[in-house]
Design a protein around this motif. Structure first.
Motif, PDB file in Angstrom:
ATOM      1  N   UNK A  36       0.845  -1.186   0.000  1.00 15.85           N
ATOM      2  CA  UNK A  36       0.000   0.000   0.000  1.00 15.85           C
ATOM      3  C   UNK A  36       0.883   1.239   0.000  1.00 15.85           C
ATOM      4  N   UNK A  37       0.664   2.120  -0.987  1.00 18.57           N
ATOM      5  CA  UNK A  37       1.362   3.400  -1.025  1.00 18.57           C
ATOM      6  C   UNK A  37       0.541   4.417  -0.233  1.00 18.57           C
ATOM      7  N   UNK A  38       1.183   5.102   0.713  1.00 13.81           N
ATOM      8  CA  UNK A  38       0.507   6.097   1.540  1.00 13.81           C
ATOM      9  C   UNK A  38       0.248   7.372   0.731  1.00 13.81           C
ATOM     10  N   UNK A  39      -0.829   8.062   1.082  1.00 14.18           N
ATOM     11  CA  UNK A  39      -1.136   9.343   0.442  1.00 14.18           C
ATOM     12  C   UNK A  39      -2.240  10.025   1.233  1.00 14.18           C
ATOM     13  N   UNK A  40      -2.153  11.321   1.484  1.00 13.79           N
ATOM     14  CA  UNK A  40      -1.041  12.196   1.129  1.00 13.79           C
ATOM     15  C   UNK A  40       0.121  12.027   2.103  1.00 13.79           C
ATOM     16  N   UNK A  41       1.308  12.383   1.640  1.00 15.80           N
ATOM     17  CA  UNK A  41       2.512  12.366   2.470  1.00 15.80           C
ATOM     18  C   UNK A  41       2.772  13.815   2.877  1.00 15.80           C
ATOM     19  N   UNK A  42       2.412  14.154   4.102  1.00 12.13           N
ATOM     20  CA  UNK A  42       2.527  15.539   4.566  1.00 12.13           C
ATOM     21  C   UNK A  42       3.938  15.812   5.054  1.00 12.13           C
ATOM     22  N   UNK A  43       4.608  16.757   4.397  1.00  9.28           N
ATOM     23  CA  UNK A  43       5.986  17.125   4.737  1.00  9.28           C
ATOM     24  C   UNK A  43       5.983  18.122   5.879  1.00  9.28           C
ATOM     25  N   UNK A  44       5.221  19.176   5.729  1.00 11.91           N
ATOM     26  CA  UNK A  44       5.127  20.244   6.713  1.00 11.91           C
ATOM     27  C   UNK A  44       3.814  20.963   6.454  1.00 11.91           C
ATOM     28  N   UNK A  45       3.536  21.951   7.267  1.00 13.45           N
ATOM     29  CA  UNK A  45       2.344  22.749   7.000  1.00 13.45           C
ATOM     30  C   UNK A  45       2.541  23.400   5.643  1.00 13.45           C
ATOM     31  N   UNK A  46       1.686  23.055   4.715  1.00  8.69           N
ATOM     32  CA  UNK A  46       1.739  23.690   3.414  1.00  8.69           C
ATOM     33  C   UNK A  46       2.433  22.931   2.311  1.00  8.69           C
ATOM     34  N   UNK A  60      -2.467  -0.176  -9.059  1.00  6.76           N
ATOM     35  CA  UNK A  60      -3.324   0.294  -7.975  1.00  6.76           C
ATOM     36  C   UNK A  60      -2.482   0.852  -6.824  1.00  6.76           C
ATOM     37  N   UNK A  61      -3.132   1.635  -5.956  1.00  2.59           N
ATOM     38  CA  UNK A  61      -2.437   2.239  -4.826  1.00  2.59           C
ATOM     39  C   UNK A  61      -2.090   1.197  -3.771  1.00  2.59           C
ATOM     40  N   UNK A  62      -2.883   0.193  -3.664  1.00  7.60           N
ATOM     41  CA  UNK A  62      -2.617  -0.857  -2.692  1.00  7.60           C
ATOM     42  C   UNK A  62      -3.426  -2.088  -3.012  1.00  7.60           C
ATOM     43  N   UNK A  63      -2.923  -3.219  -2.600  1.00  5.58           N
ATOM     44  CA  UNK A  63      -3.618  -4.469  -2.848  1.00  5.58           C
ATOM     45  C   UNK A  63      -2.645  -5.632  -2.760  1.00  5.58           C
ATOM     46  N   UNK A  64      -3.001  -6.703  -3.431  1.00  7.86           N
ATOM     47  CA  UNK A  64      -2.165  -7.905  -3.416  1.00  7.86           C
ATOM     48  C   UNK A  64      -1.591  -8.134  -4.808  1.00  7.86           C
ATOM     49  N   UNK A  65      -0.357  -8.636  -4.852  1.00 11.87           N
ATOM     50  CA  UNK A  65       0.232  -9.065  -6.120  1.00 11.87           C
ATOM     51  C   UNK A  65       0.663 -10.504  -5.970  1.00 11.87           C
ATOM     52  N   UNK A  69       6.722 -13.168 -12.172  1.00 13.50           N
ATOM     53  CA  UNK A  69       7.922 -12.739 -12.898  1.00 13.50           C
ATOM     54  C   UNK A  69       8.637 -11.679 -12.061  1.00 13.50           C
ATOM     55  N   UNK A  70       9.829 -11.316 -12.477  1.00 12.34           N
ATOM     56  CA  UNK A  70      10.532 -10.228 -11.789  1.00 12.34           C
ATOM     57  C   UNK A  70      10.009  -8.904 -12.336  1.00 12.34           C
ATOM     58  N   UNK A  71      10.195  -7.851 -11.589  1.00 12.68           N
ATOM     59  CA  UNK A  71       9.739  -6.529 -12.015  1.00 12.68           C
ATOM     60  C   UNK A  71       9.731  -5.565 -10.852  1.00 12.68           C
ATOM     61  N   UNK A  72       9.085  -4.461 -11.061  1.00 14.57           N
ATOM     62  CA  UNK A  72       9.031  -3.396 -10.055  1.00 14.57           C
ATOM     63  C   UNK A  72       7.591  -2.965  -9.822  1.00 14.57           C
ATOM     64  N   UNK A  73       7.365  -2.416  -8.670  1.00 21.96           N
ATOM     65  CA  UNK A  73       6.110  -1.756  -8.343  1.00 21.96           C
ATOM     66  C   UNK A  73       6.515  -0.352  -7.896  1.00 21.96           C
ATOM     67  N   UNK A  74       6.158   0.646  -8.705  1.00 19.36           N
ATOM     68  CA  UNK A  74       6.630   2.011  -8.468  1.00 19.36           C
ATOM     69  C   UNK A  74       5.447   2.929  -8.187  1.00 19.36           C
ATOM     70  N   UNK A  75       5.466   3.548  -7.013  1.00 25.11           N
ATOM     71  CA  UNK A  75       4.446   4.536  -6.654  1.00 25.11           C
ATOM     72  C   UNK A  75       4.869   5.897  -7.179  1.00 25.11           C
ATOM     73  N   UNK A  76       3.980   6.547  -7.903  1.00 20.10           N
ATOM     74  CA  UNK A  76       4.266   7.864  -8.474  1.00 20.10           C
ATOM     75  C   UNK A  76       3.521   8.933  -7.679  1.00 20.10           C
ATOM     76  N   UNK A  77       4.216  10.025  -7.382  1.00 20.99           N
ATOM     77  CA  UNK A  77       3.668  11.107  -6.570  1.00 20.99           C
ATOM     78  C   UNK A  77       3.880  12.452  -7.258  1.00 20.99           C
TER      79      UNK A  77
END
Length: 179
Positions: A36-46, A60-65, A69-77
């Motif tokens: 599961x990719x977290x969102x939003x990722x709050x850095x600071x106020x603002x 998908x943002x989260x779930x089961x895989x 095969x080999x590969x990557x799961x990349x969360x984009x922000x």
């Protein structure tokens, strides 16, 4: 960016932050794993990062895989900044346009041109917008206008007080036609 220190992704119950990514695993063919990719990722106020999509072995943002095969799961922000509006004097109006914006996009801002103090006697007149970097406001004297949101910032709608002044005369008859 490394300015966010919390959990970015949870994989099989273990949390990972930016400093721990990328992380790789050797998994058996046919095994199933959750993420599961977290969102939003709050850095600071603002400032925050918002998940926009997943690429690679999942979309998908989260779930089961299930590993086949080999590969990557990349969360984009994407980066977002909070844009605030105030008035001077404080509380004169409620300008519109405040909120979260994608980095380097334009916010459309507006505020009323006139606000009665004592109807028929006095009012506030919009006098322009102010911020630390005035060149980022398309037209500081107009409402509506746009402002670039490239960081957490505040723009102020300034107002001046106006009073009604009435001119009249007494003692001049209706037979006088001059100024």
């Amino acid at each position: 960016d490394a300015d966010f220190t919390g959990t970015v992704v949870t994989n099989d119950g273990t949390n990972y932050n930016v400093m721990q990514l990328p992380v790789s695993f050797w998994w058996s063919s046919g095994s199933s794993h959750t993420f599961s990719f977290a969102s939003p990722l709050t850095v600071s106020i603002g400032k925050r990062y918002v998940w926009t999509g997943t690429t690679g072995l999942s979309s998908v943002q989260g779930g089961a895989i299930s590993v086949s095969s080999s590969g990557s799961v990349i969360g984009n922000y994407k980066t977002q900044y909070y844009f605030s509006l105030t008035t001077d004097p404080s509380g004169v109006a409620s300008p519109s346009g405040e909120g979260w914006y994608d980095a380097n996009t334009n916010a459309t801002i507006s505020t009323p041109g006139f606000i009665d103090i004592v109807p028929g006697c006095s009012r506030y007149r919009f006098n322009g917008w102010e911020t630390a970097n005035m060149s980022e406001i398309a037209d500081p004297s107009r409402s509506p206008t746009t402002v670039i949101v490239d960081e957490n910032k505040t723009v102020t709608a300034t107002y001046v007080v106006q009073y009604v002044v009435t001119f009249a005369q007494t003692g001049v008859g209706s037979d006088f036609t001059g100024t």
